[in-house]
Design a protein around this motif. Structure first.
Motif, PDB file in Angstrom:
ATOM      1  N   LEU A 123       0.856  -1.180   0.000  1.00  0.00           N
ATOM      2  CA  LEU A 123       0.000   0.000   0.000  1.00  0.00           C
ATOM      3  C   LEU A 123       0.894   1.232   0.000  1.00  0.00           C
ATOM      4  CD1 LEU A 123      -2.661  -1.106   2.618  1.00  0.00           C
ATOM      5  CD2 LEU A 123      -2.935  -0.948   0.135  1.00  0.00           C
ATOM      6  N   PRO A 124       0.405   2.344  -0.522  1.00  0.00           N
ATOM      7  CA  PRO A 124       1.235   3.547  -0.546  1.00  0.00           C
ATOM      8  C   PRO A 124       1.633   3.934   0.875  1.00  0.00           C
ATOM      9  CG  PRO A 124      -0.730   3.851  -1.873  1.00  0.00           C
ATOM     10  CD  PRO A 124      -0.896   2.552  -1.146  1.00  0.00           C
ATOM     11  N   PRO A 125       2.866   4.360   1.061  1.00  0.00           N
ATOM     12  CA  PRO A 125       3.310   4.754   2.399  1.00  0.00           C
ATOM     13  C   PRO A 125       2.594   6.018   2.853  1.00  0.00           C
ATOM     14  CG  PRO A 125       4.991   5.225   0.763  1.00  0.00           C
ATOM     15  CD  PRO A 125       3.899   4.501   0.060  1.00  0.00           C
ATOM     16  N   SER A 126       2.446   6.165   4.173  1.00  0.00           N
ATOM     17  CA  SER A 126       1.756   7.339   4.700  1.00  0.00           C
ATOM     18  C   SER A 126       2.711   8.326   5.357  1.00  0.00           C
ATOM     19  CB  SER A 126       0.680   6.919   5.702  1.00  0.00           C
ATOM     20  OG  SER A 126       1.284   6.263   6.806  1.00  0.00           O
ATOM     21  N   LYS A 127       3.987   7.939   5.514  1.00  0.00           N
ATOM     22  CA  LYS A 127       4.973   8.806   6.164  1.00  0.00           C
ATOM     23  C   LYS A 127       6.179   8.986   5.243  1.00  0.00           C
ATOM     24  CE  LYS A 127       3.723   7.071  10.703  1.00  0.00           C
ATOM     25  NZ  LYS A 127       4.187   6.382  11.912  1.00  0.00           N
ATOM     26  N   PRO A 128       6.813  10.165   5.297  1.00  0.00           N
ATOM     27  CA  PRO A 128       7.997  10.397   4.465  1.00  0.00           C
ATOM     28  C   PRO A 128       9.098   9.359   4.692  1.00  0.00           C
ATOM     29  CG  PRO A 128       7.227  12.467   5.354  1.00  0.00           C
ATOM     30  CD  PRO A 128       6.422  11.381   6.020  1.00  0.00           C
TER      31      PRO A 128
ATOM     32  N   ARG B  55      14.331  12.477   5.089  1.00  0.00           N
ATOM     33  CA  ARG B  55      14.776  13.861   4.841  1.00  0.00           C
ATOM     34  C   ARG B  55      14.725  14.214   3.358  1.00  0.00           C
ATOM     35  NH1 ARG B  55      17.924  12.406   9.111  1.00  0.00           N
ATOM     36  NH2 ARG B  55      19.664  11.658   7.855  1.00  0.00           N
ATOM     37  N   VAL B  56      15.184  13.309   2.500  1.00  0.00           N
ATOM     38  CA  VAL B  56      15.201  13.594   1.058  1.00  0.00           C
ATOM     39  C   VAL B  56      13.768  13.748   0.526  1.00  0.00           C
ATOM     40  CG1 VAL B  56      15.296  11.173   0.312  1.00  0.00           C
ATOM     41  CG2 VAL B  56      16.251  12.944  -1.152  1.00  0.00           C
ATOM     42  N   VAL B  57      12.853  12.974   1.082  1.00  0.00           N
ATOM     43  CA  VAL B  57      11.443  13.067   0.657  1.00  0.00           C
ATOM     44  C   VAL B  57      10.848  14.396   1.110  1.00  0.00           C
ATOM     45  CG1 VAL B  57       9.149  12.078   0.999  1.00  0.00           C
ATOM     46  CG2 VAL B  57      11.096  10.574   0.557  1.00  0.00           C
ATOM     47  N   ARG B  58      11.072  14.771   2.356  1.00  0.00           N
ATOM     48  CA  ARG B  58      10.530  16.048   2.845  1.00  0.00           C
ATOM     49  C   ARG B  58      11.110  17.236   2.075  1.00  0.00           C
ATOM     50  NH1 ARG B  58      10.859  13.049   7.523  1.00  0.00           N
ATOM     51  NH2 ARG B  58      12.893  13.880   8.114  1.00  0.00           N
ATOM     52  N   ARG B  59      12.398  17.173   1.746  1.00  0.00           N
ATOM     53  CA  ARG B  59      13.030  18.248   0.969  1.00  0.00           C
ATOM     54  C   ARG B  59      12.347  18.383  -0.402  1.00  0.00           C
ATOM     55  NH1 ARG B  59      18.227  16.373   0.166  1.00  0.00           N
ATOM     56  NH2 ARG B  59      18.365  16.349   2.405  1.00  0.00           N
ATOM     57  N   LEU B  60      12.099  17.253  -1.036  1.00  0.00           N
ATOM     58  CA  LEU B  60      11.449  17.262  -2.344  1.00  0.00           C
ATOM     59  C   LEU B  60      10.000  17.744  -2.234  1.00  0.00           C
ATOM     60  CD1 LEU B  60      11.768  16.551  -5.344  1.00  0.00           C
ATOM     61  CD2 LEU B  60      11.049  14.244  -4.777  1.00  0.00           C
ATOM     62  N   LEU B  61       9.302  17.318  -1.186  1.00  0.00           N
ATOM     63  CA  LEU B  61       7.916  17.758  -0.985  1.00  0.00           C
ATOM     64  C   LEU B  61       7.827  19.268  -0.777  1.00  0.00           C
ATOM     65  CD1 LEU B  61       6.576  14.881   1.298  1.00  0.00           C
ATOM     66  CD2 LEU B  61       5.808  15.429  -1.024  1.00  0.00           C
TER      67      LEU B  61
ATOM     68  N   SER C 263       5.226  22.061   9.524  1.00  0.00           N
ATOM     69  CA  SER C 263       4.160  21.142   9.927  1.00  0.00           C
ATOM     70  C   SER C 263       4.465  19.755   9.363  1.00  0.00           C
ATOM     71  CB  SER C 263       2.793  21.641   9.433  1.00  0.00           C
ATOM     72  OG  SER C 263       2.736  21.626   8.030  1.00  0.00           O
ATOM     73  N   ARG C 264       3.827  18.757   9.933  1.00  0.00           N
ATOM     74  CA  ARG C 264       4.087  17.367   9.557  1.00  0.00           C
ATOM     75  C   ARG C 264       3.524  17.080   8.166  1.00  0.00           C
ATOM     76  NH1 ARG C 264       5.957  14.610  13.814  1.00  0.00           N
ATOM     77  NH2 ARG C 264       5.457  12.585  12.918  1.00  0.00           N
ATOM     78  N   TRP C 265       4.128  16.106   7.495  1.00  0.00           N
ATOM     79  CA  TRP C 265       3.702  15.699   6.161  1.00  0.00           C
ATOM     80  C   TRP C 265       2.806  14.472   6.197  1.00  0.00           C
ATOM     81  CZ3 TRP C 265       4.245  18.470   1.846  1.00  0.00           C
ATOM     82  CH2 TRP C 265       5.173  19.503   1.843  1.00  0.00           C
ATOM     83  N   GLU C 266       2.557  13.917   7.351  1.00  0.00           N
ATOM     84  CA  GLU C 266       1.796  12.683   7.391  1.00  0.00           C
ATOM     85  C   GLU C 266       0.353  12.955   7.778  1.00  0.00           C
ATOM     86  OE1 GLU C 266       3.649  10.995  11.374  1.00  0.00           O
ATOM     87  OE2 GLU C 266       5.067  11.186   9.748  1.00  0.00           O
ATOM     88  N   PRO C 267      -0.553  12.222   7.252  1.00  0.00           N
ATOM     89  CA  PRO C 267      -0.349  11.179   6.245  1.00  0.00           C
ATOM     90  C   PRO C 267      -0.133  11.805   4.868  1.00  0.00           C
ATOM     91  CG  PRO C 267      -2.686  11.362   6.704  1.00  0.00           C
ATOM     92  CD  PRO C 267      -1.973  12.323   7.633  1.00  0.00           C
ATOM     93  N   LEU C 268       0.730  11.177   4.093  1.00  0.00           N
ATOM     94  CA  LEU C 268       0.998  11.648   2.735  1.00  0.00           C
ATOM     95  C   LEU C 268      -0.229  11.425   1.855  1.00  0.00           C
ATOM     96  CD1 LEU C 268       4.573  10.169   2.219  1.00  0.00           C
ATOM     97  CD2 LEU C 268       3.992  12.578   2.550  1.00  0.00           C
ATOM     98  N   SER C 269      -0.515  12.390   1.010  1.00  0.00           N
ATOM     99  CA  SER C 269      -1.615  12.222   0.055  1.00  0.00           C
ATOM    100  C   SER C 269      -1.109  11.420  -1.145  1.00  0.00           C
ATOM    101  CB  SER C 269      -2.130  13.585  -0.416  1.00  0.00           C
ATOM    102  OG  SER C 269      -1.165  14.211  -1.240  1.00  0.00           O
TER     103      SER C 269
END
Length: 165
Positions: free
Chosen positions: A108-113, A127-133, A144-150
């Motif tokens: 299933l798609p991940p919900s956290k960076p 960290r690399v995911v949050r930087r890109l987001l 603010s937090r990125w979870e859950p990821l859309s």
């Protein structure tokens, strides 16, 4: 020869632009689409093969765009559809490479960076995911937090961050 290479690069670049605009995640079907784009761009086949490959390319692009809009399918349903699409393309006479699935293809798609980063082979706790987001979603509230990821965020990261293997 130079013209053929330029045409191939242009075809792949156009495919990338379309895939990126739709936020289509990395998948066996998407990889097959790029393989077809390279072959069509190289013109290394006769007219009949080129027509078949062009039809397969268009059909795959339509399927990818449809799936990018349809979040109701599970990863398993999508993989079953991929297998069906492969059989149909091969029945048209187009030689496509075998696709091997890994366990992550069914996740299933991940919900956290951090989960997404690990799935892509990065061991940096996300960290690399949050930087890109932050670059792709500048309206996100700072700190603010990125979870859950859309789904759009997961697809954006998968489209812009190459997996490490």
């Amino acid at each position: 020869m130079e013209s053929s290479h330029t045409s191939e690069v242009a075809m792949v670049a156009a495919t990338w632009k379309s895939v990126e605009a739709s936020g289509i995640p990395d998948s066996p079907v998407r990889r097959m689409l790029f393989e077809l784009a390279e072959r069509i761009g190289s013109h290394a086949t006769n007219g009949d093969d080129l027509a078949l490959m062009s039809a397969a390319y268009r059909a795959l692009m339509d399927v990818l765009h449809e799936r990018a809009r349809d979040d109701s399918k599970t990863p398993l349903q999508i993989q079953v559809d991929v297998q069906r699409d492969l059989r149909e393309i091969r029945a048209m006479g187009v030689d496509v490479p075998d696709v091997s699935f890994t366990d992550e293809d069914f996740d299933l798609p991940p919900s956290k960076p951090g989960e997404l980063a690990a799935q892509l082979g990065y061991a940096d706790e996300g960290r690399v995911v949050r930087r890109l987001l932050r670059r792709g979603f500048p309206d996100h509230e700072r700190y603010s937090r990125w979870e859950p990821l859309s789904t759009a965020q997961v697809n954006y990261v998968r489209a812009h961050l190459p997996p490490r293997r």
